[in-house]
Design a protein around this motif. Structure first.
Motif, PDB file in Angstrom:
ATOM      1  N   GLU A   1       0.822  -1.283   0.316  1.00 16.13           N
ATOM      2  CA  GLU A   1       0.246   0.449   0.009  1.00 16.13           C
ATOM      3  C   GLU A   1       1.176   0.980   0.187  1.00 16.13           C
ATOM      4  OE1 GLU A   1      -3.159   0.998  -0.219  1.00 16.13           O
ATOM      5  OE2 GLU A   1      -3.214  -1.548  -1.055  1.00 16.13           O
ATOM      6  N   HIS A   2       1.714   1.390   0.638  1.00 15.58           N
ATOM      7  CA  HIS A   2       2.774   2.445   1.003  1.00 15.58           C
ATOM      8  C   HIS A   2       3.523   2.532  -0.797  1.00 15.58           C
ATOM      9  CE1 HIS A   2       5.465   5.232   2.721  1.00 15.58           C
ATOM     10  NE2 HIS A   2       6.892   5.008   2.150  1.00 15.58           N
ATOM     11  N   GLU A   3       4.029   1.790  -1.130  1.00 15.50           N
ATOM     12  CA  GLU A   3       4.630   1.493  -2.505  1.00 15.50           C
ATOM     13  C   GLU A   3       3.783   1.864  -3.389  1.00 15.50           C
ATOM     14  OE1 GLU A   3       6.488  -1.906  -3.428  1.00 15.50           O
ATOM     15  OE2 GLU A   3       7.993  -1.905  -1.514  1.00 15.50           O
ATOM     16  N   ASN A   4       2.095   1.298  -2.991  1.00 13.53           N
ATOM     17  CA  ASN A   4       1.185   1.929  -4.583  1.00 13.53           C
ATOM     18  C   ASN A   4       0.899   3.397  -4.221  1.00 13.53           C
ATOM     19  OD1 ASN A   4       1.067  -0.228  -6.097  1.00 13.53           O
ATOM     20  ND2 ASN A   4      -0.818  -0.923  -4.086  1.00 13.53           N
ATOM     21  N   ASP A   5       1.012   4.148  -3.066  1.00 17.34           N
ATOM     22  CA  ASP A   5       0.523   5.641  -2.932  1.00 17.34           C
ATOM     23  C   ASP A   5       1.677   6.405  -3.288  1.00 17.34           C
ATOM     24  OD1 ASP A   5      -1.764   4.949  -1.085  1.00 17.34           O
ATOM     25  OD2 ASP A   5      -0.802   4.704   0.369  1.00 17.34           O
ATOM     26  N   ARG A   6       2.781   5.701  -3.142  1.00 14.16           N
ATOM     27  CA  ARG A   6       3.940   6.233  -3.395  1.00 14.16           C
ATOM     28  C   ARG A   6       3.773   6.246  -5.094  1.00 14.16           C
ATOM     29  NH1 ARG A   6       8.604   3.786  -1.538  1.00 14.16           N
ATOM     30  NH2 ARG A   6       8.518   3.103  -3.215  1.00 14.16           N
ATOM     31  N   ASP A   7       3.975   5.047  -5.913  1.00  9.12           N
ATOM     32  CA  ASP A   7       3.957   5.112  -7.410  1.00  9.12           C
ATOM     33  C   ASP A   7       2.371   6.388  -7.777  1.00  9.12           C
ATOM     34  OD1 ASP A   7       6.537   3.389  -6.752  1.00  9.12           O
ATOM     35  OD2 ASP A   7       5.411   1.920  -7.416  1.00  9.12           O
TER      36      ASP A   7
ATOM     37  N   GLU B   1       1.595   8.637  -6.385  1.00  6.76           N
ATOM     38  CA  GLU B   1       1.605  10.135  -6.542  1.00  6.76           C
ATOM     39  C   GLU B   1       3.238  10.533  -7.800  1.00  6.76           C
ATOM     40  OE1 GLU B   1       3.848  11.308  -2.683  1.00  6.76           O
ATOM     41  OE2 GLU B   1       1.041  11.508  -1.600  1.00  6.76           O
ATOM     42  N   GLY B   2       3.469  10.058  -8.126  1.00  4.26           N
ATOM     43  CA  GLY B   2       4.804  10.342  -8.806  1.00  4.26           C
ATOM     44  C   GLY B   2       3.829  10.096 -10.173  1.00  4.26           C
TER      45      GLY B   2
ATOM     46  N   GLN C   1       1.238  10.750 -10.894  1.00  4.11           N
ATOM     47  CA  GLN C   1      -0.212  12.084 -10.602  1.00  4.11           C
ATOM     48  C   GLN C   1       0.537  13.267 -10.846  1.00  4.11           C
ATOM     49  OE1 GLN C   1      -1.928  12.173  -6.535  1.00  4.11           O
ATOM     50  NE2 GLN C   1      -3.374  11.052  -7.607  1.00  4.11           N
ATOM     51  N   ASP C   2       1.480  13.341 -10.968  1.00  2.36           N
ATOM     52  CA  ASP C   2       2.551  14.583 -11.176  1.00  2.36           C
ATOM     53  C   ASP C   2       2.925  14.388 -12.747  1.00  2.36           C
ATOM     54  OD1 ASP C   2       3.380  15.567  -8.705  1.00  2.36           O
ATOM     55  OD2 ASP C   2       5.219  14.473  -7.749  1.00  2.36           O
TER      56      ASP C   2
END
Length: 123
Positions: free
Chosen positions: A36-42, A44-45, A47-48
């Protein structure tokens, strides 16, 4: 002396807590939490990147629209120039058709002679 040795061991244990056999012991997270943490970080990337691409396509769209307007104006200018040029050619045709070839030859010869005279006088 026993007390200071115990304090030393407890301080040392607290200092090196988490190091086992030459490696650092990772905190215990479940694989689901890590995913979940990796998915959230990905996300965000992504979205940028999507926002950058959106701005880039907007800039490209504006550039294309401005070039289309410029090409339309240039096409209209070329059409008007073509109209003016065709009118001038039509006038020359009427002049050449109404005058006799002898008069036309005399007119061209006089223009050439006048040009040469002015050329030699200015030299």
């Amino acid at each position: 002396m026993m007390n200071s040795r115990r304090d030393y061991r407890s301080n040392r244990a607290s200092l090196f807590d988490g190091i086992e056999d030459g490696g650092i012991r990772a905190p215990s997270y479940s694989s689901h939490e890590i995913d979940e943490h990796e998915n959230d970080r990905d996300i965000e990337g992504l979205q940028d990147r999507v926002s950058i691409l959106k701005r880039l396509t907007g800039d490209i769209n504006e550039e294309v629209e401005s070039h289309n307007l410029m090409l339309d104006r240039m096409g209209n200018d070329m059409d008007s120039s073509r109209g003016i040029l065709s009118g001038t050619v039509d006038r020359f045709k009427t002049v050449f058709e109404t005058k006799s070839s002898r008069r036309m030859a005399t007119l061209v010869a006089s223009f050439v002679a006048l040009f040469l005279l002015i050329y030699y006088l200015t030299k």
